[in-house]
Scaffold this motif. Structure first.
Motif, mmCIF file in Angstrom:
data_model
loop_
_atom_site.group_PDB
_atom_site.id
_atom_site.type_symbol
_atom_site.label_atom_id
_atom_site.label_comp_id
_atom_site.label_asym_id
_atom_site.label_seq_id
_atom_site.Cartn_x
_atom_site.Cartn_y
_atom_site.Cartn_z
ATOM 1 N N ARG A 83 0.832 -1.214 0.000
ATOM 2 C CA ARG A 83 0.000 0.000 0.000
ATOM 3 C C ARG A 83 0.859 1.253 0.000
ATOM 4 N N ASP A 84 1.880 1.260 0.847
ATOM 5 C CA ASP A 84 2.672 2.473 1.016
ATOM 6 C C ASP A 84 3.577 2.768 -0.172
ATOM 7 N N VAL A 85 4.008 1.745 -0.926
ATOM 8 C CA VAL A 85 4.839 2.048 -2.093
ATOM 9 C C VAL A 85 4.015 2.714 -3.192
ATOM 10 N N VAL A 86 2.696 2.662 -3.073
ATOM 11 C CA VAL A 86 1.813 3.367 -4.003
ATOM 12 C C VAL A 86 1.373 4.707 -3.411
ATOM 13 N N VAL A 87 1.015 4.716 -2.139
ATOM 14 C CA VAL A 87 0.465 5.922 -1.513
ATOM 15 C C VAL A 87 1.566 6.916 -1.161
ATOM 16 N N ARG A 88 2.665 6.440 -0.575
ATOM 17 C CA ARG A 88 3.768 7.315 -0.152
ATOM 18 C C ARG A 88 5.118 6.686 -0.533
ATOM 19 N N ARG A 113 18.931 -2.824 -3.078
ATOM 20 C CA ARG A 113 17.736 -2.490 -2.296
ATOM 21 C C ARG A 113 16.937 -1.387 -2.987
ATOM 22 N N ALA A 114 17.644 -0.385 -3.503
ATOM 23 C CA ALA A 114 16.973 0.698 -4.218
ATOM 24 C C ALA A 114 16.309 0.187 -5.489
ATOM 25 N N ALA A 115 16.988 -0.737 -6.181
ATOM 26 C CA ALA A 115 16.426 -1.293 -7.417
ATOM 27 C C ALA A 115 15.132 -2.043 -7.138
ATOM 28 N N PHE A 116 15.126 -2.860 -6.099
ATOM 29 C CA PHE A 116 13.909 -3.607 -5.795
ATOM 30 C C PHE A 116 12.822 -2.703 -5.216
ATOM 31 N N ALA A 117 13.211 -1.608 -4.580
ATOM 32 C CA ALA A 117 12.218 -0.626 -4.146
ATOM 33 C C ALA A 117 11.466 -0.086 -5.359
ATOM 34 N N TYR A 118 12.217 0.283 -6.384
ATOM 35 C CA TYR A 118 11.585 0.782 -7.613
ATOM 36 C C TYR A 118 10.733 -0.299 -8.273
ATOM 37 N N LEU A 119 11.248 -1.527 -8.357
ATOM 38 C CA LEU A 119 10.494 -2.603 -8.991
ATOM 39 C C LEU A 119 9.191 -2.884 -8.249
ATOM 40 N N ASN A 120 9.202 -2.733 -6.926
ATOM 41 C CA ASN A 120 7.965 -2.889 -6.163
ATOM 42 C C ASN A 120 6.982 -1.772 -6.475
ATOM 43 N N ALA A 121 7.489 -0.526 -6.536
ATOM 44 C CA ALA A 121 6.619 0.605 -6.835
ATOM 45 C C ALA A 121 6.013 0.488 -8.222
ATOM 46 N N LEU A 122 6.688 -0.213 -9.100
ATOM 47 C CA LEU A 122 6.179 -0.457 -10.454
ATOM 48 C C LEU A 122 5.174 -1.608 -10.471
ATOM 49 N N THR A 123 5.483 -2.677 -9.749
ATOM 50 C CA THR A 123 4.705 -3.910 -9.860
ATOM 51 C C THR A 123 3.347 -3.830 -9.179
ATOM 52 N N VAL A 124 3.261 -3.175 -8.019
ATOM 53 C CA VAL A 124 1.983 -3.140 -7.288
ATOM 54 C C VAL A 124 0.861 -2.548 -8.139
ATOM 55 N N PRO A 125 1.025 -1.335 -8.706
ATOM 56 C CA PRO A 125 -0.078 -0.800 -9.522
ATOM 57 C C PRO A 125 -0.245 -1.517 -10.854
ATOM 58 N N LEU A 126 0.733 -2.348 -11.232
ATOM 59 C CA LEU A 126 0.615 -3.105 -12.478
ATOM 60 C C LEU A 126 -0.313 -4.304 -12.338
ATOM 61 N N LEU A 127 -0.511 -4.797 -11.125
ATOM 62 C CA LEU A 127 -1.279 -6.023 -10.915
ATOM 63 C C LEU A 127 -2.659 -6.005 -11.577
ATOM 64 N N PRO A 128 -3.428 -4.903 -11.497
ATOM 65 C CA PRO A 128 -4.754 -4.920 -12.149
ATOM 66 C C PRO A 128 -4.691 -5.090 -13.663
ATOM 67 N N PHE A 129 -3.549 -4.777 -14.279
ATOM 68 C CA PHE A 129 -3.411 -4.890 -15.730
ATOM 69 C C PHE A 129 -2.746 -6.204 -16.157
ATOM 70 N N SER A 130 -2.337 -7.010 -15.181
ATOM 71 C CA SER A 130 -1.545 -8.195 -15.509
ATOM 72 C C SER A 130 -2.324 -9.216 -16.329
#
Length: 242
Positions: free
Chosen positions: A35-40, A152-169
């Motif tokens: 939730r937080d990687v999308v909200v904040r 760690r920074a790379a996977f932080a970005y990949l998480n911020a990308l992947t979470v909102p992508l789930l509805p389009f998967s």
């Protein structure tokens, strides 16, 4: 001065939390982090960068969360027919001789290929995505990051990308219009994730941020595309010899 990220209370054990954590690696801590990687997203990145991989006990580890998210994507892929459709798109003049040489039926060949490709797809491509993103994250960060914090920074970005992508998967694993929709959604989500998470750390001006976001996207696509080569090789070898 008060700690901006005080230690978070441990999620309560039991019930649906334990069931979800055991089955998918996705408990309350992972849900809160997703939730937080999308909200904040900037807050989460800062916590991971300054207070360790758990953000001072506030968040799930970036790699653990990313693998859990990819488990969900793999479930969608399974429901859409598995990875065998990737091999099925190969030219018949190349694929048919391989099937004939295996001595198996086409269905048996594809089933064995699918089993092995599904097993290695997530960890294999995750490595290639991280290898593409980590050097850029280290280069763009104002601090001198080592490889550990860079990943760690790379996977932080990949998480911020992947979470909102789930509805389009669901559309990403289709051929034709659906795949186009998924690809376009992935591009814009990737750009937005970088701009929202990296402001003040990965870039200073919106123009520079947009240029870096597109550059990172292209790097991930290029290196990730290379990762499909060993994936297809594993599928072909499994189809023939497994």
């Amino acid at each position: 001065m008060a700690d901006p990220h005080p230690p978070a209370p441990e999620p309560k054990a039991g019930g649906l939390n334990d069931l979800s954590d055991d089955a998918l690696g996705f408990g309350l801590l992972e849900l809160r982090t997703a939730r937080d990687v999308v909200v904040r997203p900037r807050t989460v990145l800062e916590a991971w960068m300054t207070q360790g991989p758990t953000g001072g006990g506030h968040y799930a580890r970036p790699l653990r969360l990313y693998l859990a998210l990819n488990a969900i994507l793999m479930l969608v892929l399974f429901l859409k027919g598995g990875t065998a459709m990737m091999l099925g798109g190969m030219p018949p003049e190349y694929l048919d001789p391989l099937i004939a040489a295996s001595g198996k039926s086409r269905d048996a060949f594809m089933a064995d290929a699918d089993n092995w490709m599904s097993l290695v797809l997530v960890p294999l491509l995750s490595v290639f995505y991280a290898l593409a993103a980590t050097p850029l994250m280290r280069w763009w960060d104002p601090e001198k990051l080592g490889w550990r914090r860079g990943f760690r920074a790379a996977f932080a970005y990949l998480n911020a990308l992947t979470v909102p992508l789930l509805p389009f998967s669901w559309w990403m694993y289709e051929v034709g219009l659906g795949q186009l929709i998924g690809t376009v959604a992935l591009f814009f989500i990737a750009i937005a994730a970088f701009m929202r998470m990296g402001a003040g750390r990965w870039y200073r001006s919106p123009v520079a941020g947009l240029a870096k976001a597109v550059g990172l996207w292209l790097a991930i696509q290029l290196v990730g595309g290379i990762g499909y080569m060993p994936l297809f090789a594993i599928g072909i070898l499994a189809g023939r010899y497994a």
